[in-house]
Design a protein around this motif. Structure first.
Motif, mmCIF file in Angstrom:
data_model
loop_
_atom_site.group_PDB
_atom_site.id
_atom_site.type_symbol
_atom_site.label_atom_id
_atom_site.label_comp_id
_atom_site.label_asym_id
_atom_site.label_seq_id
_atom_site.Cartn_x
_atom_site.Cartn_y
_atom_site.Cartn_z
ATOM 1 N N LEU A 233 12.590 13.274 -1.131
ATOM 2 C CA LEU A 233 11.845 12.389 -2.038
ATOM 3 C C LEU A 233 11.022 13.192 -3.044
ATOM 4 C CD1 LEU A 233 10.517 9.609 0.391
ATOM 5 C CD2 LEU A 233 12.384 9.411 -1.269
ATOM 6 N N ILE A 234 10.473 14.311 -2.606
ATOM 7 C CA ILE A 234 9.708 15.171 -3.514
ATOM 8 C C ILE A 234 10.635 15.794 -4.547
ATOM 9 C CG2 ILE A 234 8.353 17.302 -3.651
ATOM 10 C CD1 ILE A 234 7.163 16.564 -0.898
ATOM 11 N N ARG A 235 11.801 16.245 -4.104
ATOM 12 C CA ARG A 235 12.719 16.933 -5.006
ATOM 13 C C ARG A 235 13.351 15.984 -6.034
ATOM 14 N NH1 ARG A 235 13.381 22.080 -3.823
ATOM 15 N NH2 ARG A 235 12.907 22.833 -1.729
ATOM 16 N N ASN A 236 13.571 14.730 -5.633
ATOM 17 C CA ASN A 236 14.217 13.815 -6.586
ATOM 18 C C ASN A 236 13.213 13.028 -7.436
ATOM 19 O OD1 ASN A 236 13.341 11.552 -5.057
ATOM 20 N ND2 ASN A 236 15.262 11.442 -3.907
ATOM 21 N N GLY A 237 11.916 13.275 -7.225
ATOM 22 C CA GLY A 237 10.888 12.658 -8.058
ATOM 23 C C GLY A 237 10.395 11.303 -7.583
ATOM 24 N N GLU A 238 11.015 10.723 -6.556
ATOM 25 C CA GLU A 238 10.593 9.409 -6.072
ATOM 26 C C GLU A 238 9.201 9.472 -5.453
ATOM 27 O OE1 GLU A 238 11.057 5.251 -5.172
ATOM 28 O OE2 GLU A 238 11.787 6.655 -6.690
ATOM 29 N N TYR A 239 8.911 10.559 -4.778
ATOM 30 C CA TYR A 239 7.589 10.739 -4.168
ATOM 31 C C TYR A 239 6.497 10.687 -5.230
ATOM 32 C CZ TYR A 239 3.669 13.150 -1.940
ATOM 33 O OH TYR A 239 2.422 13.482 -1.472
ATOM 34 N N ARG B 15 6.571 9.352 -8.162
ATOM 35 C CA ARG B 15 6.489 8.015 -8.748
ATOM 36 C C ARG B 15 5.652 7.092 -7.860
ATOM 37 N NH1 ARG B 15 8.022 3.144 -8.111
ATOM 38 N NH2 ARG B 15 9.168 3.610 -6.197
ATOM 39 N N ILE B 16 5.811 7.216 -6.532
ATOM 40 C CA ILE B 16 5.104 6.343 -5.602
ATOM 41 C C ILE B 16 3.610 6.657 -5.563
ATOM 42 C CG2 ILE B 16 4.823 5.773 -3.147
ATOM 43 C CD1 ILE B 16 7.878 6.098 -2.875
ATOM 44 N N ILE B 17 3.264 7.944 -5.497
ATOM 45 C CA ILE B 17 1.852 8.293 -5.279
ATOM 46 C C ILE B 17 1.006 8.264 -6.550
ATOM 47 C CG2 ILE B 17 2.509 9.724 -3.306
ATOM 48 C CD1 ILE B 17 1.684 12.162 -5.087
ATOM 49 N N LYS B 18 1.619 8.338 -7.721
ATOM 50 C CA LYS B 18 0.857 8.476 -8.964
ATOM 51 C C LYS B 18 -0.227 7.413 -9.140
ATOM 52 C CE LYS B 18 1.369 9.086 -13.957
ATOM 53 N NZ LYS B 18 2.330 9.167 -15.093
ATOM 54 N N PRO B 19 0.039 6.117 -8.877
ATOM 55 C CA PRO B 19 -1.005 5.100 -9.110
ATOM 56 C C PRO B 19 -2.206 5.210 -8.174
ATOM 57 C CG PRO B 19 1.185 4.104 -8.976
ATOM 58 C CD PRO B 19 1.310 5.502 -8.485
ATOM 59 N N TYR B 20 -2.087 5.994 -7.100
ATOM 60 C CA TYR B 20 -3.137 6.017 -6.085
ATOM 61 C C TYR B 20 -4.186 7.107 -6.300
ATOM 62 C CZ TYR B 20 -0.238 2.658 -3.644
ATOM 63 O OH TYR B 20 0.495 1.547 -3.305
ATOM 64 N N ARG B 21 -4.001 7.963 -7.302
ATOM 65 C CA ARG B 21 -4.988 8.976 -7.674
ATOM 66 C C ARG B 21 -5.450 9.808 -6.472
ATOM 67 N NH1 ARG B 21 -9.898 6.716 -10.590
ATOM 68 N NH2 ARG B 21 -9.687 4.982 -9.168
ATOM 69 N N LEU B 22 -4.498 10.426 -5.805
ATOM 70 C CA LEU B 22 -4.814 11.282 -4.684
ATOM 71 C C LEU B 22 -5.525 12.553 -5.176
ATOM 72 C CD1 LEU B 22 -1.515 10.949 -2.635
ATOM 73 C CD2 LEU B 22 -3.639 9.677 -2.370
ATOM 74 N N ASP B 23 -6.194 13.227 -4.245
ATOM 75 C CA ASP B 23 -7.019 14.375 -4.620
ATOM 76 C C ASP B 23 -6.210 15.591 -5.038
ATOM 77 O OD1 ASP B 23 -9.630 13.186 -3.999
ATOM 78 O OD2 ASP B 23 -8.844 13.129 -1.970
ATOM 79 N N ALA B 24 -5.047 15.782 -4.442
ATOM 80 C CA ALA B 24 -4.236 16.960 -4.768
ATOM 81 C C ALA B 24 -2.793 16.642 -4.395
ATOM 82 C CB ALA B 24 -4.721 18.182 -4.001
ATOM 83 N N GLY C 103 0.809 -1.210 0.000
ATOM 84 C CA GLY C 103 0.000 0.000 0.000
ATOM 85 C C GLY C 103 0.841 1.259 0.000
ATOM 86 N N LEU C 104 0.164 2.388 -0.179
ATOM 87 C CA LEU C 104 0.838 3.677 -0.293
ATOM 88 C C LEU C 104 1.675 4.004 0.930
ATOM 89 C CD1 LEU C 104 1.384 6.402 -1.599
ATOM 90 C CD2 LEU C 104 -0.842 7.193 -0.783
ATOM 91 N N ASN C 105 1.113 3.824 2.135
ATOM 92 C CA ASN C 105 1.872 4.157 3.340
ATOM 93 C C ASN C 105 3.101 3.270 3.513
ATOM 94 O OD1 ASN C 105 0.068 6.172 3.975
ATOM 95 N ND2 ASN C 105 -1.172 4.891 5.323
ATOM 96 N N ILE C 106 2.982 2.022 3.113
ATOM 97 C CA ILE C 106 4.124 1.107 3.211
ATOM 98 C C ILE C 106 5.223 1.537 2.242
ATOM 99 C CG2 ILE C 106 4.853 -1.303 3.123
ATOM 100 C CD1 ILE C 106 2.712 -0.622 5.267
ATOM 101 N N GLU C 107 4.839 1.880 1.018
ATOM 102 C CA GLU C 107 5.823 2.321 0.026
ATOM 103 C C GLU C 107 6.514 3.607 0.470
ATOM 104 O OE1 GLU C 107 5.023 2.041 -4.216
ATOM 105 O OE2 GLU C 107 3.063 1.180 -3.737
ATOM 106 N N LEU C 108 5.731 4.554 0.986
ATOM 107 C CA LEU C 108 6.323 5.813 1.433
ATOM 108 C C LEU C 108 7.235 5.605 2.639
ATOM 109 C CD1 LEU C 108 3.381 8.380 1.103
ATOM 110 C CD2 LEU C 108 5.524 8.356 -0.182
#
Length: 260
Positions: free
Chosen positions: A238-244, A246-255, A51-56
Motif C-alpha cells: 500500500l505504501i509503494r503503490n501510493g494508496e497508503y 492517499r488514505i492518511i493524508k486527510p488525518y494530518r498525522l505527525d510524521a 475512520g483512519l483505522n477502518i480505511e486502512l
C-alpha cells in the motif's frame, strides 16, 4: 507388511493434522475494533464504521484479497476474544511492552504523539511537579490511562477516566478537569480545531514512555506469524503503490511511516 500399514496410517494422520492446522488459504480477517475513538474509529450518524483505522483495515484486506469483517468491541484490549479466536486481529493499538506479553504486533501503521492539553494561561506542564493536585482526564482503556494511573496518580495527580472523548472535552471546557493527556490527532479534531478550543493548546513537550508506545499497529495471536507477516507485506504494498498516502493524508498525522 504390518510395518507398511503402520507407515501409511501415520502418513494419513499427519495429513489430517496438517489440514486441521489451517493450511487452507485465508478468506476472511475478523478485526476487533472499539468504535469510540474518532477520527481513528467511530460510527457515523448512519451507524457505519468510519475512520483512519477502518480505511486502512479495508485497504489491507483488499490487498490480500480477503473479506474484512469488523467486530465492534466494548474495550480496546480484548485479548480474550483474540485468544478464543472470536477475532483474528485487533485493529489500532499501540504495541506497548505490556501488550506484547499478550499478542504479537505488525509493523506500525502510523506514528502518534502524546501531548498534554490545557488552557493556554494555565502554565501547566506534563510532569508530576506541575500537575500534583490537578485533575487530568484520559480515555478509559487507552494507553494514556495506563500510563497516568501507573506513573502520575501515585504521586498526587488526580486522574479522571472518561468513556467518551466528547464527555472528556466537555469537562475540560467546563473547568471540571484541568488538563487532558491525549494523542495529537484526536484532540485536534475533538477540541483544538473548534471555536471552543481557542483558549486551549498543547503545553510542554511530547510525553514519551514505554507504557505509551510511539505508534499504532495491529495485534494478532502470538502463534499467528503468517497473518502478521501477510499484513506487513500488504502494508508495504500500500505504501509503494501510493494508496497508503492517499488514505492518511486527510488525518494530518505527525510524521510519515518510513518506506519499508
Amino acid at each position: 507388511m504390518a510395518l507398511i500399514h503402520i507407515c501409511v496410517m501415520l502418513a494419513l494422520m499427519f495429513s489430517v493434522d496438517t489440514v486441521a492446522a489451517g493450511d487452507s488459504p485465508r478468506r476472511e480477517i475478523r478485526f476487533g475494533v472499539a468504535a469510540q475513538f474518532p477520527p481513528f474509529q467511530s460510527r457515523n450518524p448512519q451507524g457505519q464504521l468510519v475512520g483512519l483505522n477502518i480505511e486502512l483495515g479495508n485497504a489491507l484486506c483488499e490487498q490480500l484479497n480477503v473479506r474484512c469483517t469488523w467486530v465492534d468491541q466494548v474495550i480496546v484490549e480484548d485479548f480474550r476474544a483474540l485468544e478464543s479466536r472470536h477475532l483474528d486481529a485487533i485493529m489500532g493499538m499501540a504495541p506497548t511492552s505490556k501488550r506484547r506479553r499478550w499478542a504479537s504486533f505488525t509493523d506500525n501503521l502510523y506514528p502518534f504523539t502524546t501531548r498534554l492539553v490545557a488552557r493556554k494561561t494555565s502554565g501547566l506542564l506534563p510532569n508530576v511537579q506541575s500537575l500534583e493536585g490537578k485533575r487530568v482526564g484520559v480515555l478509559l482503556g487507552s494507553n494514556r490511562a495506563t500510563f497516568v494511573l501507573a506513573k502520575w496518580a501515585p504521586r498526587g495527580v488526580v486522574i479522571k477516566c472518561f468513556w467518551l472523548n466528547d464527555d472528556l472535552v466537555r469537562s475540560l471546557v467546563a473547568g471540571e478537569i484541568d488538563a487532558t493527556l491525549q494523542g495529537t490527532v484526536e484532540i485536534r479534531e475533538a477540541l483544538l480545531d473548534k471555536p471552543e478550543g481557542k483558549e486551549f493548546d498543547f503545553l510542554g513537550p511530547a510525553v514519551s514512555a514505554a507504557l505509551l508506545g510511539d505508534g499504532v499497529a495491529i495485534a494478532v495471536r502470538k502463534p499467528d506469524i503468517a497473518l502478521r507477516d501477510a499484513l506487513n507485506r500488504a502494508l508495504e504494498q500500500l505504501i509503494r503503490n501510493g494508496e497508503y498516502q492517499r488514505i492518511i493524508k486527510p488525518y494530518r498525522l505527525d510524521a510519515p511511516v518510513a518506506m519499508p
